[in-house]
Write a protein that holds these residues in place. Structure first.
Motif, short mmCIF file in Angstrom:
data_model
loop_
_atom_site.label_atom_id
_atom_site.label_comp_id
_atom_site.label_asym_id
_atom_site.label_seq_id
_atom_site.Cartn_x
_atom_site.Cartn_y
_atom_site.Cartn_z
N UNK A 68 0.83 -1.21 0.00
CA UNK A 68 0.00 0.00 0.00
C UNK A 68 0.86 1.25 0.00
N UNK A 69 1.86 1.29 0.88
CA UNK A 69 2.73 2.47 0.98
C UNK A 69 3.45 2.72 -0.34
N UNK A 70 3.95 1.67 -0.97
CA UNK A 70 4.66 1.84 -2.24
C UNK A 70 3.75 2.40 -3.33
N UNK A 71 2.52 1.89 -3.41
CA UNK A 71 1.59 2.39 -4.44
C UNK A 71 1.15 3.81 -4.16
N UNK A 72 0.95 4.17 -2.89
CA UNK A 72 0.61 5.55 -2.54
C UNK A 72 1.72 6.50 -2.98
N UNK A 73 2.97 6.09 -2.78
CA UNK A 73 4.10 6.94 -3.19
C UNK A 73 4.11 7.09 -4.71
N UNK A 74 3.88 6.01 -5.43
CA UNK A 74 3.86 6.07 -6.88
C UNK A 74 2.77 7.01 -7.40
N UNK A 75 1.63 7.08 -6.67
CA UNK A 75 0.51 7.94 -7.08
C UNK A 75 0.59 9.33 -6.44
N UNK A 76 1.69 9.64 -5.77
CA UNK A 76 1.92 10.95 -5.15
C UNK A 76 0.91 11.24 -4.02
N UNK A 82 2.33 8.26 4.42
CA UNK A 82 2.82 8.53 5.77
C UNK A 82 2.02 7.78 6.83
N UNK A 83 0.70 7.77 6.67
CA UNK A 83 -0.15 7.09 7.65
C UNK A 83 0.12 5.59 7.67
N UNK A 84 0.31 4.98 6.50
CA UNK A 84 0.57 3.54 6.44
C UNK A 84 1.94 3.22 7.07
N UNK A 85 2.95 4.03 6.77
CA UNK A 85 4.28 3.80 7.34
C UNK A 85 4.25 3.94 8.86
N UNK A 86 3.52 4.95 9.35
CA UNK A 86 3.40 5.12 10.79
C UNK A 86 2.74 3.89 11.42
N UNK A 103 13.82 1.81 4.15
CA UNK A 103 14.04 2.17 2.74
C UNK A 103 12.82 2.90 2.17
N UNK A 104 11.63 2.40 2.51
CA UNK A 104 10.41 3.07 2.03
C UNK A 104 10.30 4.47 2.62
N UNK A 105 10.68 4.62 3.88
CA UNK A 105 10.62 5.93 4.54
C UNK A 105 11.57 6.91 3.87
N UNK A 106 12.79 6.44 3.54
CA UNK A 106 13.74 7.33 2.86
C UNK A 106 13.23 7.71 1.47
N UNK A 111 10.80 11.99 -1.95
CA UNK A 111 9.69 12.52 -2.75
C UNK A 111 9.12 13.79 -2.13
N UNK A 112 9.00 13.79 -0.80
CA UNK A 112 8.46 14.97 -0.12
C UNK A 112 9.38 16.17 -0.29
N UNK A 113 10.68 15.95 -0.20
CA UNK A 113 11.63 17.05 -0.35
C UNK A 113 11.56 17.64 -1.76
#
Length: 444
Positions: A68-76, A82-86, A103-106, A111-113
């Motif tokens: 889920x976290x990986x796909x959320x990042x891919x879709x911006x 952030x919520x899933x990682x937490x 690694x996912x957090x980094x 992406x956020x930066x």
């Protein structure tokens, strides 16, 4: 013999249960592999659809949450990531799982930066064209016959004599129930308008978190300055302009709560003449419960009108509650209730209003959005004595919907509409309205 039969029954039940569990796990693994293949082939939205259903039944499943976290990042969709990682960090993890989440957090931080800076400025310029239609129905009384006592008829010069001489019989007018009726009259109007607006935004979001109640807390300071001008194409050639300043402070603890403090000030003008000034403060708290969120809020507003309209000056208090539920990654339902209590300087303009609303938001991609919202209002005036005023209660219904499409990275087209009606108690009148507006906006 009985014990033997009992053991066979128990073993059969356990065997059936194990087969069912294995079948469910096999189906879950098949769907998870399908979602992974979707991600690897770039079908991120399809992957989210599958994973969202899996997570609703397996909230603590680590691989499902990682995907889920990986796909959320891919879709911006960085806030969702952030919520899933937490959530993942709150689970018991092996060393390998911890390394994967780091690694996912980094990746998310990178992406956020790239997209979010500590200080962010934006400027929106837009224009629109709209049409307002209204239909007003009200009741008039029709009198067919007049009856007079004509013992004495006088001209204008005799009025003074009537005031002092009690010996004269005076003219009396009255009507009877046999000679009056009511008829409904309707008036319709349609006016088009051009709208021009500019909105400047400044957002401050530090790249660090603070500790609040023992948990890391993110905060954001967001400000908007908006100038909105509407030019109506009618005989009066009127222009309506609204100047609005909106500032909000947000405190966020991921997967725990979101706190909002909002201050807003508006100044309304018509043809360059000041009409109304509004100031509003809001306190709101949003708490997540899995795919659902509950928002509790209270608004306090003051309305200050031009001196000729000071009878409408009022203080307005509005507590409200809202529930939102994410049906799928691209679709969210909302429902809420607001209780608005207006206390005006003139009691004739004081009322309370109960509003119930229900709607949905559809966000299939980062470039397209749609919403549909139904509202029902039940308004009750403080003064409802028919000897004083010809109203008591009003019921209003409205349906609003809109579409937004980002045709270029900085260019967005929008279409919005609002359709509604108002019914006044005891047959004293009805109002219907329609507004349709198309607009274009460019962001610098």
């Amino acid at each position: 013999m009985n014990k033997f039969i009992l053991k066979l029954v128990v073993l059969s039940l356990l065997s059936g249960l194990m087969l069912q569990v294995n079948a469910e796990q096999s189906e879950q693994n098949t769907k998870l592999k399908q979602a992974i293949n979707y991600r690897k082939t770039g079908n991120y939205q399809k992957a989210l659809d599958v994973l969202s259903l899996l997570r609703s039944d397996n909230f603590v499943h680590k691989r499902i949450n990682i995907e889920l976290a990986l796909n959320y990042i891919k879709l911006h969709q960085y806030q969702d990531a952030e919520q899933v990682i937490q959530h993942l960090q709150s689970l018991s993890l092996s060393q390998k799982e911890s390394e994967t989440i780091k690694k996912i957090t980094r990746l998310l931080e990178k992406k956020l930066n790239q997209t979010l800076s500590v200080h962010n400025f934006s400027l929106d310029l837009g224009a629109g064209f709209g049409i307002d239609q209204s239909k007003n129905s009200y009741t008039v009384y029709l009198y067919d016959e007049f009856q007079y006592q004509e013992e004495y008829w006088f001209d204008e010069g005799s009025n003074a004599d009537l005031a002092v001489d009690a010996d004269y019989d005076y003219v009396e007018y009255y009507e009877t129930d046999e000679y009056w009726d009511r008829e409904r009259v309707s008036e319709q109007s349609e006016v088009s308008y051009q709208r021009y607006f500019v909105n400047g935004n400044y957002r401050y979001r530090p790249d660090y978190s603070i500790k609040l109640f023992g948990y890391p807390t993110l905060f954001t300071f967001d400000n908007d300055l908006t100038i909105d001008n509407r030019h109506y194409n009618q005989e009066s050639n009127s222009q309506h302009t609204n100047y609005q300043l909106d500032s909000s402070l947000y405190l966020l603890q991921i997967d725990r709560w979101l706190f909002e403090l909002n201050l807003q000030a508006s100044n309304y003008q018509r043809s360059s003449q000041h009409v109304l000034q509004k100031t509003r403060g809001r306190l709101a708290l949003t708490v997540p419960f899995g795919p659902a969120k509950v928002k509790l809020a209270v608004d306090r507003q003051n309305n200050d009108y031009h001196k000729l309209l000071q009878a409408h000056d009022a203080g307005v208090t509005t507590p409200w509650i809202e529930l939102s539920y994410r049906v799928a990654s691209q679709f969210r339902l909302i429902t809420g209730f607001k209780y608005r209590k207006q206390k005006a300087d003139d009691a004739f303009n004081s009322y309370d209003n109960r509003q119930l609303y229900l709607g949905g938001y559809y966000l299939p991609s980062s470039t397209f959005s749609a919403y549909l919202l139904y509202r029902r209002d039940h308004l009750h005036y403080v003064i409802d004595d028919l000897a004083l005023v010809n109203w008591a209660k009003e019921d209003k219904r409205s349906l609003a919907f809109g579409l937004g499409y980002q045709i270029l990275p900085n260019l967005t087209l929008s279409l919005n509409a609002d359709i509604g009606d108002k019914q006044i108690e005891l047959g004293f009148g009805d109002d219907d309205w329609r507004r349709v507006e198309a607009s274009i906006m460019y962001r610098f």
